[in-house]
Structures are given as C-alpha cells and as structure tokens.
Design an enzyme around this catalytic site. Structure first.
Site, PDB file in Angstrom:
ATOM      1  N   SER A  59      31.482 -32.587  15.327  1.00 25.23           N
ATOM      2  CA  SER A  59      31.298 -33.410  14.159  1.00 25.23           C
ATOM      3  C   SER A  59      29.703 -33.969  14.024  1.00 25.23           C
ATOM      4  CB  SER A  59      32.216 -34.502  14.153  1.00 25.23           C
ATOM      5  OG  SER A  59      31.670 -35.721  13.461  1.00 25.23           O
ATOM      6  N   GLY A  60      29.163 -34.001  13.035  1.00 24.78           N
ATOM      7  CA  GLY A  60      27.603 -34.484  12.826  1.00 24.78           C
ATOM      8  C   GLY A  60      27.856 -36.064  12.820  1.00 24.78           C
ATOM      9  N   LEU A  61      28.703 -36.610  12.331  1.00 26.70           N
ATOM     10  CA  LEU A  61      29.059 -38.300  12.358  1.00 26.70           C
ATOM     11  C   LEU A  61      29.159 -38.490  13.660  1.00 26.70           C
ATOM     12  CD1 LEU A  61      29.688 -40.869  11.310  1.00 26.70           C
ATOM     13  CD2 LEU A  61      31.870 -40.305  11.015  1.00 26.70           C
ATOM     14  N   ASP A  71      24.623 -41.213  10.666  1.00 27.10           N
ATOM     15  CA  ASP A  71      24.885 -39.881  10.276  1.00 27.10           C
ATOM     16  C   ASP A  71      24.189 -39.700   8.586  1.00 27.10           C
ATOM     17  OD1 ASP A  71      26.126 -37.402   9.811  1.00 27.10           O
ATOM     18  OD2 ASP A  71      28.038 -38.337   8.862  1.00 27.10           O
ATOM     19  N   ASP A  98      29.229 -28.423  12.375  1.00 22.21           N
ATOM     20  CA  ASP A  98      28.794 -29.444  11.481  1.00 22.21           C
ATOM     21  C   ASP A  98      27.215 -29.268  11.222  1.00 22.21           C
ATOM     22  OD1 ASP A  98      28.356 -31.143   9.489  1.00 22.21           O
ATOM     23  OD2 ASP A  98      29.402 -32.754  10.303  1.00 22.21           O
ATOM     24  N   ASP A 100      25.470 -30.213   8.457  1.00 29.87           N
ATOM     25  CA  ASP A 100      24.959 -31.137   7.363  1.00 29.87           C
ATOM     26  C   ASP A 100      24.512 -30.182   6.158  1.00 29.87           C
ATOM     27  OD1 ASP A 100      25.854 -33.373   8.742  1.00 29.87           O
ATOM     28  OD2 ASP A 100      23.725 -34.063   9.178  1.00 29.87           O
ATOM     29  N   GLU A 127      27.156 -28.437   3.832  1.00 28.69           N
ATOM     30  CA  GLU A 127      27.401 -29.082   2.674  1.00 28.69           C
ATOM     31  C   GLU A 127      26.388 -29.223   1.436  1.00 28.69           C
ATOM     32  OE1 GLU A 127      27.912 -32.595   5.204  1.00 28.69           O
ATOM     33  OE2 GLU A 127      27.001 -33.728   3.839  1.00 28.69           O
ATOM     34  N   LYS A 133      20.951 -36.270   3.835  1.00 30.55           N
ATOM     35  CA  LYS A 133      22.334 -36.813   3.497  1.00 30.55           C
ATOM     36  C   LYS A 133      22.716 -37.941   3.971  1.00 30.55           C
ATOM     37  CE  LYS A 133      25.726 -36.593   6.165  1.00 30.55           C
ATOM     38  NZ  LYS A 133      26.543 -35.533   6.637  1.00 30.55           N
ATOM     39  N   ASN A 135      26.534 -40.144   5.241  1.00 28.18           N
ATOM     40  CA  ASN A 135      27.851 -39.781   5.575  1.00 28.18           C
ATOM     41  C   ASN A 135      28.903 -39.958   4.168  1.00 28.18           C
ATOM     42  OD1 ASN A 135      30.839 -41.090   6.355  1.00 28.18           O
ATOM     43  ND2 ASN A 135      30.125 -39.422   7.866  1.00 28.18           N
ATOM     44  N   SER A 136      29.723 -39.347   4.078  1.00 28.28           N
ATOM     45  CA  SER A 136      30.374 -38.996   2.657  1.00 28.28           C
ATOM     46  C   SER A 136      31.369 -40.271   2.424  1.00 28.28           C
ATOM     47  CB  SER A 136      31.370 -38.060   2.648  1.00 28.28           C
ATOM     48  OG  SER A 136      30.861 -36.779   2.950  1.00 28.28           O
ATOM     49  N   ARG A 171      30.677 -26.330   2.160  1.00 26.29           N
ATOM     50  CA  ARG A 171      31.636 -27.593   2.049  1.00 26.29           C
ATOM     51  C   ARG A 171      31.096 -28.184   0.713  1.00 26.29           C
ATOM     52  NH1 ARG A 171      31.334 -32.508   6.250  1.00 26.29           N
ATOM     53  NH2 ARG A 171      31.119 -34.270   4.723  1.00 26.29           N
ATOM     54  N   HIS A 202      36.099 -31.593   0.466  1.00 25.63           N
ATOM     55  CA  HIS A 202      36.095 -32.757   0.874  1.00 25.63           C
ATOM     56  C   HIS A 202      36.475 -33.839  -0.055  1.00 25.63           C
ATOM     57  CE1 HIS A 202      35.835 -35.525   4.044  1.00 25.63           C
ATOM     58  NE2 HIS A 202      34.712 -35.715   4.239  1.00 25.63           N
TER      59      HIS A 202
HETATM   60  C1  SPV Z   1      31.759 -35.152  10.150  1.00 21.19           C
HETATM   61  O1  SPV Z   1      32.624 -35.283  11.241  1.00 21.19           O
HETATM   62  O2  SPV Z   1      30.418 -35.270  10.503  1.00 21.19           O
HETATM   63  C2  SPV Z   1      32.131 -34.895   9.046  1.00 21.19           C
HETATM   64  C3  SPV Z   1      33.497 -35.231   8.256  1.00 21.19           C
HETATM   65  O3  SPV Z   1      31.151 -34.220   8.109  1.00 21.19           O
HETATM   66  S1  SPV Z   1      33.373 -36.589   7.514  1.00 21.19           S
HETATM   67  O4  SPV Z   1      32.605 -37.638   8.455  1.00 21.19           O
HETATM   68  O5  SPV Z   1      34.763 -36.908   7.273  1.00 21.19           O
HETATM   69  O6  SPV Z   1      32.559 -36.487   6.379  1.00 21.19           O
HETATM   70 MG    MG Z   2      29.180 -34.389   8.887  1.00 22.82          MG
END
Ligand code: SPV
Ligand code: MG
Length: 308
Positions: A59-61, A71, A98, A100, A127, A133, A135-136, A171, A202
């Site tokens: 996971s990037g986050l 993130d 991930d 990004d 994505e 970017k 974080n979503s 994504r 997502h």
């Molecule tokens: C991550 O885990 O870094 C993701 C998923 O991209 S989320 O944080 O849910 O966007």
């Molecule tokens: Mg991510």
C-alpha cells in the site's frame, strides 16, 4: 539465502513454482472476491502470510505512513522500492504494488513497473489521477489524467514488462473525483482496451451502492478489484455476488498497529514502566518465529561445521 527464510518456502507457499504474476492471475481468475491484505514492510507481510493471506497489497498509503510522510508522492522511489523489496523477499505469495500515478509520464511509469518486476513483485497498480496525487480520502480536488494519456501509461508498462505474467492493474479514480458511474465505466473500458490485466474501481461512499452499479454494468468482462475502506461493512458474499475478483483491505493492518502502539505507549508513559503491558504484547519468541530464526540455527548446524 533470502528465499530459505521465507515462510512459504517451507510450507509450499501460494506461489509454488508459478511466477508471482501467474499466482496473482490465478487468484483473480477464481472470481471469488479473494482477500488481498494491505502491508507496508517485511514484518507486516510476514504477519499477513502467517495468518493465511494468499496475496498482498504493498500500500502506497501505508508505506508512506511508516516512512513518516504523506500519501502524496512525498516518498522517494528508493524508499518505496526498499520497502517493496522487504515485502517481496519476506513472503512467497504474490504482491501487487501500489504505483500511484506512475510518478510522472508513461516513461516513469514503465521504469517503475520494471523495477517492481525485477524485485519479484506480481504486478503494479496505476491510478488515473494527476501527479502529484493525494490520497483518495483526503479533500475534493482529485484531478484526473486524460484518458488517452493514462491509457498510454498502461500500454507502456505492458510493453516494458519482461515476463508475460506480470500484472498491470488500471485503477480509475473517476468516482473519487466526483464523476458518474458511466464515466468510470468508460475509463475502465478504455484501460482494458489499452492492455490492463484488471480494473480497480475505487469509491469512498459509505455504502457499496456505486460499486454495485459499476460491477453490474461491468458484467465480468475483465477482472475487477476493489478496496472497501469506507463501505467496510459490506459482507464478502455481496462482493462475490457482484462478480468482484479481488478485495484489498488496504490500510486496516496499519490502523490496527497504530491503535495498539498508541495504547501501549500511553500505558508505558503513564506507568513509567512496562509491567502492565507485558502480558498483552508479542513475546520475543513470537518475533523470532516470524523471522525464522530456526532456519538460521539449522543452517548453522549444516554449514558452520564445514568451515575450517
Ligand atoms: C493505498 O493503500 O495506498 C491505496 C488504497 O491506494 S486507498 O488508500 O484506499 O486509496
Ligand atoms: Mg495508494
């Protein structure tokens, strides 16, 4: 040497003799909402494997968070790739990384993809947001990349991969950016045509509704992956019913660790001691077991005597 330390090596592992990409493809092909556990380093990867997970999400986050940065593309490639290496070399199950937005254009995306493939990753996920970017789940200003530009990134990664099994997941963040389900479907279809091996749709709605609408229209035309962070209470049976192939629990592991560490640190600070927490924390024996210290002991018996 690294391989012998991996828990999966002794247990048969999920990868077996297949490449990591082939193992991930096989899991998604089961069309059974396979759980994919979000991890951030070698330790979290080993814990996920020990608890039974058959595939991991780097996971990037979570990797950003353990590096102490946000993130939002603040971590460097070398920092991220070092963590990816620690994850991949710690387990024998496929790891989807991930990536990004691919950190720039088609060229940076394909170079990153090659580095992940070289480290033994099963695939990357790109994505369709603009670089840098965010974080979503943060804010509302999520600008999307033009469809043609993002499709070019996907194509470039597919053309650059060495092995045929390496997986490139596209994504779409259309729903995160406030666009309609039709826009998300159009983007996903364009990415499928550009060569993506799977689509990650997502959403940050509290319910599964817009994901369900997407999945019904998508109608199983290509593997589908989700990350139910905000619609967490949707039963896995519902995801199976919707034809979802992979379910990424992206950040719950890290969040569990943060809660546990806060509680332990607070108690230690309050008590100016560690007596209270001792029965509730992992023993050193458990840590040594996770890291396969027994393998080193066996190797010493086997090899150390041969050295004169
Ligand atoms: C991550 O885990 O870094 C993701 C998923 O991209 S989320 O944080 O849910 O966007
Ligand atoms: Mg991510």
């Amino acid at each position: 040497m690294t391989i012998d330390q991996r828990p999966g090596k002794q247990d048969g592992g999920a990868t077996g003799h297949r490449s990591p990409g082939a193992a991930l493809r096989a899991l998604l092909a089961e069309a059974n909402a396979a759980p994919i556990m979000g991890v951030h380093d070698g330790l979290s990867a080993r814990i996920a494997l020990a608890e039974g997970f058959q595939a991991l999400w780097a996971s990037g986050l979570c990797m950003s968070t353990v590096l102490g940065v946000r993130d939002s593309d603040e971590a460097s490639w070398s920092q991220l790739l070092a963590l990816v290496e620690s994850i991949v070399s710690s387990v024998d199950v496929p790891v989807l990384v991930d990536a990004d937005t691919g950190y720039g254009n088609f060229n940076t995306a394909r170079r990153f993809a090659c580095k992940v493939e070289g480290l033994g990753g099963a695939g990357i996920c790109l994505e369709d947001k603009q670089f840098p970017k965010m974080n979503s789940f943060v804010g509302d200003g999520h600008a999307l990349a033009p469809v043609g530009e993002f499709s070019g990134k996907i194509r470039a990664c597919k053309d650059a991969q060495i092995g045929s099994d390496f997986v490139v997941v596209a994504r779409t963040e259309a729903l995160i950016a406030g666009h309609s389900v039709s826009e998300a479907l159009a983007r996903a279809e364009a990415y499928r045509e550009a060569g993506a091996d799977a689509i990650f749709i997502h959403s940050r709605q509290r319910t599964v509704d817009e994901i369900a609408e997407f999945a019904v229209e998508w109608a199983g035309r290509h593997p589908l992956v989700i990350a139910p962070t905000t619609y967490y209470d949707t039963p896995i049976a519902r995801f199976r019913e919707l034809g979802i192939d992979g379910v990424i629990w992206a950040n719950q592991g890290l969040r569990a660790a943060v809660t546990a560490m806060h509680a332990a640190y607070a108690e230690m600070w309050r008590d100016r001691g560690v007596t209270g927490i001792e029965p509730r924390i992992a023993t050193l024996k458990q840590i040594f077991s996770l890291l396969r210290y027994d393998e080193l002991e066996a190797a010493e018996q086997r090899y150390a005597g041969l050295i004169s």
